[in-house]
Enzyme design. Structure first.
Site, PDB file in Angstrom:
ATOM      1  CB  VAL A  65     -64.815  46.949   6.585  1.00 15.70           C
ATOM      2  CG1 VAL A  65     -64.323  48.367   6.665  1.00 15.70           C
ATOM      3  CG2 VAL A  65     -64.023  46.132   5.570  1.00 15.70           C
ATOM      4  CB  SER A 143     -62.225  45.650  -9.479  1.00 18.38           C
ATOM      5  OG  SER A 143     -61.107  45.321 -10.278  1.00 18.38           O
ATOM      6  CE1 TYR A 156     -59.621  42.973  -5.384  1.00 21.19           C
ATOM      7  CE2 TYR A 156     -60.014  42.939  -7.752  1.00 21.19           C
ATOM      8  CZ  TYR A 156     -59.726  43.637  -6.591  1.00 21.19           C
ATOM      9  OH  TYR A 156     -59.558  45.007  -6.643  1.00 21.19           O
ATOM     10  CB  ALA A 158     -66.815  36.219  -7.064  1.00 24.71           C
ATOM     11  CE  LYS A 160     -62.679  45.431  -5.210  1.00 26.42           C
ATOM     12  NZ  LYS A 160     -62.962  46.432  -4.137  1.00 26.42           N
ATOM     13  CB  ILE A 189     -55.074  52.313  -9.194  1.00 33.69           C
ATOM     14  CG1 ILE A 189     -56.424  52.336  -9.930  1.00 33.69           C
ATOM     15  CG2 ILE A 189     -54.768  53.670  -8.557  1.00 33.69           C
ATOM     16  CD1 ILE A 189     -56.553  53.315 -11.070  1.00 33.69           C
TER      17      ILE A 189
HETATM   18  N1  LIG Z   1     -54.950  49.322  -7.134  1.00 38.54           N
HETATM   19  C1  LIG Z   1     -55.688  48.823  -8.097  1.00 38.54           C
HETATM   20  O1  LIG Z   1     -55.209  48.562  -9.207  1.00 38.54           O
HETATM   21  C2  LIG Z   1     -57.158  48.583  -7.872  1.00 38.54           C
HETATM   22  C3  LIG Z   1     -57.959  48.322  -8.989  1.00 38.54           C
HETATM   23  C4  LIG Z   1     -59.319  48.095  -8.802  1.00 38.54           C
HETATM   24  C5  LIG Z   1     -59.852  48.136  -7.532  1.00 38.54           C
HETATM   25  N2  LIG Z   1     -59.040  48.384  -6.463  1.00 38.54           N
HETATM   26  C6  LIG Z   1     -59.662  48.414  -5.152  1.00 38.54           C
HETATM   27  O2  LIG Z   1     -59.417  49.675  -4.565  1.00 38.54           O
HETATM   28  C7  LIG Z   1     -59.499  49.563  -3.149  1.00 38.54           C
HETATM   29  C8  LIG Z   1     -58.277  50.217  -2.523  1.00 38.54           C
HETATM   30  O3  LIG Z   1     -57.138  49.465  -2.891  1.00 38.54           O
HETATM   31  P1  LIG Z   1     -55.681  50.110  -3.061  1.00 38.54           P
HETATM   32  O4  LIG Z   1     -55.201  49.681  -4.386  1.00 38.54           O
HETATM   33  O5  LIG Z   1     -55.689  51.524  -2.672  1.00 38.54           O
HETATM   34  O6  LIG Z   1     -54.892  49.196  -1.998  1.00 38.54           O
HETATM   35  P2  LIG Z   1     -54.075  49.535  -0.667  1.00 38.54           P
HETATM   36  O7  LIG Z   1     -53.585  48.225  -0.158  1.00 38.54           O
HETATM   37  O8  LIG Z   1     -53.115  50.618  -0.919  1.00 38.54           O
HETATM   38  O9  LIG Z   1     -55.218  50.073   0.302  1.00 38.54           O
HETATM   39  C9  LIG Z   1     -56.203  49.222   0.833  1.00 38.54           C
HETATM   40  C10 LIG Z   1     -56.428  49.606   2.282  1.00 38.54           C
HETATM   41  O10 LIG Z   1     -57.492  48.802   2.810  1.00 38.54           O
HETATM   42  C11 LIG Z   1     -57.118  48.406   4.117  1.00 38.54           C
HETATM   43  N3  LIG Z   1     -57.841  47.205   4.509  1.00 38.54           N
HETATM   44  C12 LIG Z   1     -57.646  45.940   4.083  1.00 38.54           C
HETATM   45  N4  LIG Z   1     -58.489  45.106   4.705  1.00 38.54           N
HETATM   46  C13 LIG Z   1     -59.245  45.862   5.537  1.00 38.54           C
HETATM   47  C14 LIG Z   1     -60.289  45.579   6.440  1.00 38.54           C
HETATM   48  N5  LIG Z   1     -60.722  44.323   6.632  1.00 38.54           N
HETATM   49  N6  LIG Z   1     -60.850  46.596   7.131  1.00 38.54           N
HETATM   50  C15 LIG Z   1     -60.412  47.867   6.966  1.00 38.54           C
HETATM   51  N7  LIG Z   1     -59.398  48.199   6.143  1.00 38.54           N
HETATM   52  C16 LIG Z   1     -58.836  47.205   5.424  1.00 38.54           C
HETATM   53  C17 LIG Z   1     -55.626  48.175   4.038  1.00 38.54           C
HETATM   54  O11 LIG Z   1     -55.026  48.195   5.331  1.00 38.54           O
HETATM   55  C18 LIG Z   1     -55.184  49.327   3.156  1.00 38.54           C
HETATM   56  O12 LIG Z   1     -54.854  50.469   3.909  1.00 38.54           O
HETATM   57  C19 LIG Z   1     -59.629  48.070  -2.857  1.00 38.54           C
HETATM   58  O13 LIG Z   1     -60.976  47.761  -2.629  1.00 38.54           O
HETATM   59  C20 LIG Z   1     -59.145  47.422  -4.127  1.00 38.54           C
HETATM   60  O14 LIG Z   1     -59.684  46.147  -4.299  1.00 38.54           O
HETATM   61  C21 LIG Z   1     -57.713  48.611  -6.602  1.00 38.54           C
END
Ligand SMILES: NC(=O)c1ccc[n+]([C@@H]2O[C@H](COP(=O)([O-])OP(=O)(O)OC[C@H]3O[C@@H](n4cnc5c(N)ncnc54)[C@H](O)[C@@H]3O)[C@@H](O)[C@H]2O)c1
Length: 256
Positions: A65, A143, A156, A158, A160, A189
């Site tokens: 992305v 986030s 991170y 910044a 978000k 999560i």
């Molecule tokens: N898990 C948590 O506690 C939490 C909390 C707040 C926010 N988030 C956010 O939620 C979103 C999903 O995270 P998750 O916890 O499911 O993690 P995850 O690692 O399970 O999933 C993230 C996915 O994004 C893909 N990805 C990474 N860089 C990419 C890129 N440049 N282009 C396309 N795909 C890409 C990865 O391959 C992966 O499949 C993220 O934006 C993360 O920052 C997660």
């Protein structure tokens, strides 16, 4: 079909794992055709196979992305194969831990590129067709760390927080065009990103400590499904009076 989204088309980034996977599966179960986009092709293919097994319509996209030419090509392919896009889920993300004075140029730039540039590139590529049709829904993952600040993850936090400003500006731009854009600010999560390299006892201890009730009143880790269900509500007509909002899904850790 609880959300009345059947027959629509969604573009989901980061759909190969965690929250994105749960969102893609939720949408497919509702009869939405889903473009499953992820930088990790094998993971995107595995999620697409799950959707196909359930009888859903799906397109697999290997996509970084942070590269606008890849984004534009992926969006064009989705339009050609699935039809005009009704919903965009900006979910792709990476983690990272370093004190602010130890963050390298490369890590800072990558963090901003994936989260903030990625959210912008995907929104910019898809919005014109939504504007033309006078309808559409966009949901972005911010986030809790953007709201609270996370020591050891200034890049991170910044990136978000940037997504929150982006959502609010775009929401005002497109509100009178039938398009709504909102965000979700998840707390902890249980996903591969959150777990990192932790396993066994170390993981159990960390979960117990991270979710203790004085910190997380609901006293558990969030599940990807908690976020995916919130996103279904944001895409559905049941949230038709909601735009420019950041929905906290954090077990009560931050109450604003
Ligand atoms: N898990 C948590 O506690 C939490 C909390 C707040 C926010 N988030 C956010 O939620 C979103 C999903 O995270 P998750 O916890 O499911 O993690 P995850 O690692 O399970 O999933 C993230 C996915 O994004 C893909 N990805 C990474 N860089 C990419 C890129 N440049 N282009 C396309 N795909 C890409 C990865 O391959 C992966 O499949 C993220 O934006 C993360 O920052 C997660």
């Amino acid at each position: 079909m609880a959300w009345d989204l059947s027959g629509k088309v969604a573009f989901v980034t980061g759909a190969g794992s965690g929250i994105g996977r749960a969102v893609a599966l939720n949408l497919a179960r509702e009869g939405v055709a889903v473009a499953v986009a992820d930088i990790r092709k094998a993971n995107a293919e595995a999620v697409a196979a799950e959707i196909e097994e359930g009888g859903g319509k799906v397109l697999t996209l290997e996509l970084d992305v942070s590269d606008s030419s890849q984004v534009n090509a992926a969006v064009a392919k989705t339009r050609a194969e699935l039809g005009p896009i009704d919903y965009l889920a900006n979910i792709a993300g990476i983690g990272g831990n370093a004190l602010v004075h130890e963050i390298s140029d490369e890590d800072w730039i990558r963090m901003i590129s994936v989260h903030l540039n990625g959210t912008f590139f995907c929104t910019r590529a898809i919005l014109p067709e939504m504007l033309e049709r006078g309808s559409g829904g966009i949901a972005c993952i911010s986030s809790l760390h953007a709201q609270k600040g996370q020591p050891g993850a200034a890049h991170y936090s910044a990136a978000k927080a940037g997504i929150i400003g982006f959502i609010r500006a775009v929401a005002r731009e497109v509100a009178d065009k039938g398009i709504r854009i909102n965000g979700i600010a998840p707390g902890p999560i249980d996903t591969p990103l959150w777990r990192g390299d932790m396993k066994g006892d170390e993981l159990e201890r960390h979960i117990e400590n991270r979710t203790r009730p004085e910190l997380v009143p609901l006293n558990r880790l969030g599940q990807p499904q908690d976020i995916a269900d919130t996103m279904m509500w944001l895409f559905s007509g049941k949230s038709s009076y909601v735009t420019g909002q950041i929905i906290p899904v954090n077990g009560g850790e931050l109450m604003v």
